[in-house]
Design a protein around this motif. Sequence first.
Motif, PDB file in Angstrom:
ATOM      1  N   ALA A 229      71.036   2.505 -19.188  1.00 14.82           N
ATOM      2  CA  ALA A 229      72.362   2.915 -19.657  1.00 14.82           C
ATOM      3  C   ALA A 229      72.492   2.756 -21.165  1.00 14.82           C
ATOM      4  O   ALA A 229      73.121   3.594 -21.829  1.00 14.82           O
ATOM      5  N   ASP A 230      71.904   1.703 -21.732  1.00 15.57           N
ATOM      6  CA  ASP A 230      71.994   1.515 -23.188  1.00 15.57           C
ATOM      7  C   ASP A 230      71.375   2.698 -23.921  1.00 15.57           C
ATOM      8  O   ASP A 230      71.963   3.236 -24.873  1.00 15.57           O
ATOM      9  N   TRP A 231      70.178   3.102 -23.488  1.00 17.15           N
ATOM     10  CA  TRP A 231      69.513   4.240 -24.128  1.00 17.15           C
ATOM     11  C   TRP A 231      70.266   5.538 -23.843  1.00 17.15           C
ATOM     12  O   TRP A 231      70.367   6.413 -24.726  1.00 17.15           O
ATOM     13  N   SER A 232      70.797   5.699 -22.615  1.00 16.43           N
ATOM     14  CA  SER A 232      71.490   6.934 -22.242  1.00 16.43           C
ATOM     15  C   SER A 232      72.694   7.199 -23.127  1.00 16.43           C
ATOM     16  O   SER A 232      73.047   8.361 -23.373  1.00 16.43           O
ATOM     17  N   PHE A 233      73.333   6.137 -23.612  1.00 13.38           N
ATOM     18  CA  PHE A 233      74.494   6.291 -24.488  1.00 13.38           C
ATOM     19  C   PHE A 233      74.141   6.009 -25.941  1.00 13.38           C
ATOM     20  O   PHE A 233      75.003   5.667 -26.746  1.00 13.38           O
ATOM     21  N   ALA A 234      72.836   6.160 -26.263  1.00  9.08           N
ATOM     22  CA  ALA A 234      72.339   6.042 -27.635  1.00  9.08           C
ATOM     23  C   ALA A 234      72.684   4.698 -28.253  1.00  9.08           C
ATOM     24  O   ALA A 234      72.861   4.611 -29.482  1.00  9.08           O
ATOM     25  N   TYR A 235      72.779   3.657 -27.440  1.00  6.81           N
ATOM     26  CA  TYR A 235      73.077   2.306 -27.916  1.00  6.81           C
ATOM     27  C   TYR A 235      74.403   2.228 -28.669  1.00  6.81           C
ATOM     28  O   TYR A 235      74.613   1.318 -29.474  1.00  6.81           O
ATOM     29  N   LEU A 236      75.294   3.186 -28.406  1.00  2.97           N
ATOM     30  CA  LEU A 236      76.617   3.161 -29.032  1.00  2.97           C
ATOM     31  C   LEU A 236      77.572   2.247 -28.294  1.00  2.97           C
ATOM     32  O   LEU A 236      78.529   1.735 -28.880  1.00  2.97           O
ATOM     33  N   VAL A 237      77.336   2.066 -27.000  1.00  3.07           N
ATOM     34  CA  VAL A 237      78.147   1.159 -26.182  1.00  3.07           C
ATOM     35  C   VAL A 237      77.202   0.301 -25.361  1.00  3.07           C
ATOM     36  O   VAL A 237      76.048   0.669 -25.111  1.00  3.07           O
ATOM     37  N   ASP A 238      77.708  -0.839 -24.950  1.00  3.98           N
ATOM     38  CA  ASP A 238      76.935  -1.740 -24.096  1.00  3.98           C
ATOM     39  C   ASP A 238      76.939  -1.183 -22.679  1.00  3.98           C
ATOM     40  O   ASP A 238      78.000  -0.945 -22.098  1.00  3.98           O
ATOM     41  N   GLY A 239      75.754  -0.945 -22.142  1.00  3.56           N
ATOM     42  CA  GLY A 239      75.665  -0.380 -20.802  1.00  3.56           C
ATOM     43  C   GLY A 239      76.326  -1.245 -19.750  1.00  3.56           C
ATOM     44  O   GLY A 239      76.794  -0.737 -18.726  1.00  3.56           O
TER      45      GLY A 239
END
Length: 219
Positions: free
Chosen positions: A63-73
């Motif tokens: 999830a962290d990578w999926s949201f480009a590390y913009l939010v905490d998965g």
Amino acid sequence: MPAPLAPLFGFTLGVLLAWLARPEDGPDERPGASSWDRPTVAVALYALFVYAPVSAYFTVFAADWSFAYLVDGRAIPSALELLLVLLDAAAPVLGFLAGRRALARRSLPALAWLAALPLVAGLIPLVTLHARFGIDATYDQVQSDFGTRPLPGSPLGYAILWMDAILVAGAVFTARTLSTFDVSAVLPARPGRAAPPVLPSEPTSDEPPRFLGRPRKPR
């Protein structure tokens, strides 16, 4: 693939499958014709059993990578993750139906826009944030700038290669399956098209059958 962008790419993929599944003379809209014919079901099976599970893998396990590390998965609500998975399952089918509708109206510009707009909308953030999508780390590591490593050669990188290979293989198999369907046999006849000729049936006779080698006795 990145979770928020997967529905966009899925929609474009559905439009491309509609283009590959078009009949030679082009489909058209007919009253009473159901959208859920065999080609649509084939695309729905691909979306349900291949595209959605592959996209859900990164939503759940990266999830962290999926949201480009913009939010905490860990802070992403499970309801949002479920919504993304449902969109992943629906996007290829919606794109396929929209593509067939554009083909039915013989509007190639509309078909091109249907394929291009979601693709461009997905590529813009992918290109803009390519530096973040090119590393394997956690949200905390990226924020603290330690412990990150390049995506190529990492476990996440191998997972992306494997999952993308499954997506491509499933899409190729689906496209080949669509090409084997006789669309004219699935859809009703077009108005103005001549009906296929009906061969006359063989004449019947009331005469009883003759047996070989046994002449018929005169009455």
